[in-house]
Design an enzyme around this catalytic site. Structure first.
Site, PDB file in Angstrom:
ATOM      1  N   VAL A 515      44.145  17.307 -55.493  1.00  0.00           N
ATOM      2  CA  VAL A 515      42.729  17.510 -55.781  1.00  0.00           C
ATOM      3  C   VAL A 515      42.210  16.406 -56.707  1.00  0.00           C
ATOM      4  O   VAL A 515      41.072  16.433 -57.147  1.00  0.00           O
ATOM      5  CB  VAL A 515      42.471  18.894 -56.421  1.00  0.00           C
ATOM      6  CG1 VAL A 515      42.768  19.995 -55.422  1.00  0.00           C
ATOM      7  CG2 VAL A 515      43.296  19.080 -57.695  1.00  0.00           C
ATOM      8  N   ASP A 516      43.087  15.452 -57.041  1.00  0.00           N
ATOM      9  CA  ASP A 516      42.641  14.338 -57.894  1.00  0.00           C
ATOM     10  C   ASP A 516      42.581  13.063 -57.052  1.00  0.00           C
ATOM     11  O   ASP A 516      42.710  13.115 -55.836  1.00  0.00           O
ATOM     12  CB  ASP A 516      43.589  14.168 -59.094  1.00  0.00           C
ATOM     13  CG  ASP A 516      45.045  14.029 -58.652  1.00  0.00           C
ATOM     14  OD1 ASP A 516      45.305  13.933 -57.435  1.00  0.00           O
ATOM     15  OD2 ASP A 516      45.920  14.004 -59.531  1.00  0.00           O
ATOM     16  N   ASP A 517      42.406  11.922 -57.685  1.00  0.00           N
ATOM     17  CA  ASP A 517      42.280  10.673 -56.940  1.00  0.00           C
ATOM     18  C   ASP A 517      43.634  10.049 -56.673  1.00  0.00           C
ATOM     19  O   ASP A 517      43.880   8.884 -56.973  1.00  0.00           O
ATOM     20  CB  ASP A 517      41.363   9.703 -57.693  1.00  0.00           C
ATOM     21  CG  ASP A 517      39.929  10.195 -57.650  1.00  0.00           C
ATOM     22  OD1 ASP A 517      39.529  10.726 -56.593  1.00  0.00           O
ATOM     23  OD2 ASP A 517      39.227  10.073 -58.660  1.00  0.00           O
TER      24      ASP A 517
END
Ligand code: 6R9
Length: 648
Positions: A515-517
């Site tokens: 859910v992060d980069d």
């Protein structure tokens, strides 16, 4: 359900799981009894703070104990009379290259390396960088560091000179252990040339590397062709082979660092994830034993390289702490053809195979005949790691690879967790294809919503862990603040995994991706910021924005939007695309090769100048029909412009 398994029923799992949460000291203390301790632990067994509201994050297990992982992974088995047991069956890249190393031979190898390291002044707490192919000397070098209390930092021998230099400068090693070359597939790669470039880069920045030890891997490259700098380089065979085969172990405090391993985050440069001794030992060994239901006559094969956490926990430490016999393979499963993996299964009578969904998908593509021509009768268990396994790959792995006989353990975990966290136990867990199923002993997951509230029962949200487990990373090397910020600040009181998940009505966990980069390319983590930074190095690049997209083989691919400096026409000359791709390969390594470069005269930005990555992800996935709210765009026409340049 399997009768002979260590954990042979769901009831037994439930009971032990409850116990592991209710009384961690009794649970892990009991397990700890089977290892060798120079000094036993004291009270409290575990001294941890996982809640930033209560002060700095700190994690200590087996407080006061002293042990040595190398002693437990090697000497203990030799002393128990298992010196002649095979530790490694080594298989080279080319057919008919193989060797066998027993536990006693590993002990000799490890002591020689350790004695050499001591002779050049490596002491407890010093860093050693290892950049080597998958040959027995690689895990032996890691264990040699553990033996004398040096902190190893293994860099995957597929990373570029720039990446290697960055990791060297961060950890300031006393010595680099490397090899002349590696062969993975048809062509050898000169590791020594890459190391030389990295060393030059470090020197330009004022970091002198005192020693470079080069293993002469003549099967990959002739010695006469290897670049060699006298005064700095020494041949492994010259300095290590003549060393004595006895070397005292250094007794290490439970919480002293064991290794650091660099991994990509959503921002900035890769993070040096730091693990410590005793807790890591318990976590890696216990999960290996129960998740792979280890038996003394197993021949286990994990296809991961020691340059990743899977190679640390499930090649070097977990299996060897259990005295396991394993296969290590320098090559790739599709060389010389797509039958190689199954050929190895038959050749070594492999019982447990642990690999990644991306490898499975690349084999599916080549057709079943490469599999079915081998017997594979020895297999009893299959494992998966690195990314969510899609149902099609799961089904093929189960039905074709394992002939519908072998359960699949889909193990969810991370560099940071050090051990399997959510995973089936083969004798106890009813499988659901695509679900990593249930938490391992001592692991208490939770699902949070956007507001950070814990959700009960069936739920979808962010996966967090509520309490410390023994092999949790202890800090980020040299940056405890970043450690706290990255993992503990967002949702106070929890470890934030960076993954999304769903929990079904049976309490099973289904991982839904980062859910992060961070992009998960073939099971390897690549930060979007890192790729953007690499592209920015090219003089023609004014700005870059990188997003993931669904890729048939790799799981996720790298999609880069690139804005050029003033004066370029769109689309520019084709050669520029090649140069940009080459730049990323040079700065990070081939694993970060962008799959798509999409020319972008403008990027979708908010009025405050923030790139709207949500929109770029939609364009990359060809879902421009559902762009969502674009009213906050500073210049709505950029979207149209981007769509016009697709495929150009
Ligand atoms: C062991 C390893 C960690 C990230 C993790 C997650 C993904 C790993 C997975 C999985 C779904 C699985 N991941 N195993 N996702 N199911 N069985 O891969 O460590 O390189 O640090 O990557 O990989 O996204 O957060 P690492």
């Amino acid at each position: 359900m399997s009768k002979g398994a260590h954990i042979s029923s769901r009831e037994q799992y439930d009971k032990l799981y409850r116990q592991s949460l209710d009384d961690p000291e009794a649970f892990w203390g009991d397990i700890a009894e089977s290892f060798h301790w120079h000094k036993r632990w004291e009270k409290p067994f575990c001294r941890c703070n996982f809640d930033m509201n209560k002060g700095p994050i700190s994690i200590e297990w087996l407080v006061g104990a002293q042990t040595n992982l190398c002693y437990n992974a090697v000497d203990r088995h030799v002393e128990a009379g298992h010196g002649d047991r095979v530790a490694f069956y080594w298989e080279g890249n080319d057919l008919n290259q193989d060797s066998k190393v027993t536990y006693r031979q590993v002990q000799d190898m490890v002591c020689k390396i350790a004695n050499y390291l001591k002779s050049i002044g490596v002491k407890k707490g010093d860093d050693v960088t290892i950049y080597m192919p998958m040959i027995p000397e690689l895990p032996a070098a890691m264990l040699a560091c553990a033996r004398i209390g040096a902190v190893h930092s293994v860099v995957f021998a597929g990373f570029s000179a720039d990446s290697l230099a960055g990791r060297i400068m961060d950890s300031r090693p006393h010595v680099i252990l490397t090899a002349s070359a590696v062969k993975r597939g048809a062509k050898p790669i000169s590791l020594k040339t890459i190391v030389d470039d990295a060393v030059t880069k470090c020197e330009e920045e004022g970091h002198k590397i005192p020693f470079v030890v080069v293993f002469d891997h003549s099967l990959a490259q002739k010695r006469s062709e290897v670049p060699f700098t006298s005064g700095q380089d020494v041949w492994w065979q010259d300095v290590i082979d003549p060393q004595p085969i006895e070397c005292d172990v250094e007794w290490m405090d439970a919480e002293a660092p064991l290794f650091k391993l660099y991994t990509s985050g959503s921002t900035g440069k890769p993070k040096g994830v730091q693990h410590s001794q005793a807790g890591y030992m318990l976590g890696s060994a216990t999960t290996f034993k129960y998740v792979f239901d280890h038996r003394p006559d197993d021949v286990y094969w994990c296809t991961a390289d020691c340059g990743w956490i899977t190679g640390h926990s499930y090649v070097t430490y977990g299996p060897m702490l259990n005295g396991a016999t394993q296969v290590i393979f320098e090559g790739i499963p599709t060389y010389p053809d797509a039958g190689r993996a199954w050929d190895l299964v038959d050749k070594y009578k492999i019982t447990v195979l642990y690999t990644a969904p991306t490898a499975i998908r690349s084999l599916i593509q080549k057709g079943d005949s490469f599999v079915t021509k081998y017997s594979r009768k020895s297999l009893r268990l299959l494992g998966s790691v690195g990314e969510p396994i899609n149902p099609e790959a799961w089904k093929w792995y189960y039905e074709v690879g394992g002939d519908k006989r072998c359960p699949i353990v889909d193990t969810w975990w991370q560099t940071e967790t050090g051990m399997h966290m959510i995973t089936p136990l083969p004798g106890a867990t009813t499988l659901k294809p695509g679900s990593a199923t249930l938490p391992f002993f001592g692991v208490e997951p939770a699902v949070l919503n956007d507001q950070g509230q814990e959700l009960e029962g069936e739920a979808e949200g962010y996966l967090v862990i509520k309490r410390p487990w023994p092999s949790c990373m202890r800090t980020l090397a040299g940056d405890h603040e970043r450690f706290e910020k990255t993992y503990f600040e967002i949702y106070k009181g929890y470890y934030f995994t960076g993954d999304g998940c769903r929990r079904d009505k049976d309490g099973y966990y289904w991982l839904t991706g980062r859910v992060d980069d961070v992009i998960n390319v073939s099971g390897h983590r690549i930060g979007t910021a890192e790729v953007e930074g690499a592209l920015d190095n090219h003089p023609a690049c004014a700005e870059a924005a990188v997003v993931p997209f669904a890729h048939d083989i790799k799981g996720q691919g790298i999609y880069a939007f690139v804005t050029l400096m003033d004066g370029y026409d769109y689309p520019p000359d084709e050669s520029l695309r090649k140069e940009l791709v080459a730049m990323v390969r040079k700065v990070i390594g081939p694993i970060a090769t962008p799959d798509v470069i999409h020319w972008a005269p403008g990027l979708p930005k908010t009025r405050s100048g923030k790139i709207m990555r949500r929109i770029l992800r939609k364009i990359a996935s060809k879902e421009e029909d559902s762009l969502g709210d674009t009213s906050t765009l500073a210049d709505p026409s950029v979207v149209e412009q981007l769509l016009n340049l697709r495929g150009k």
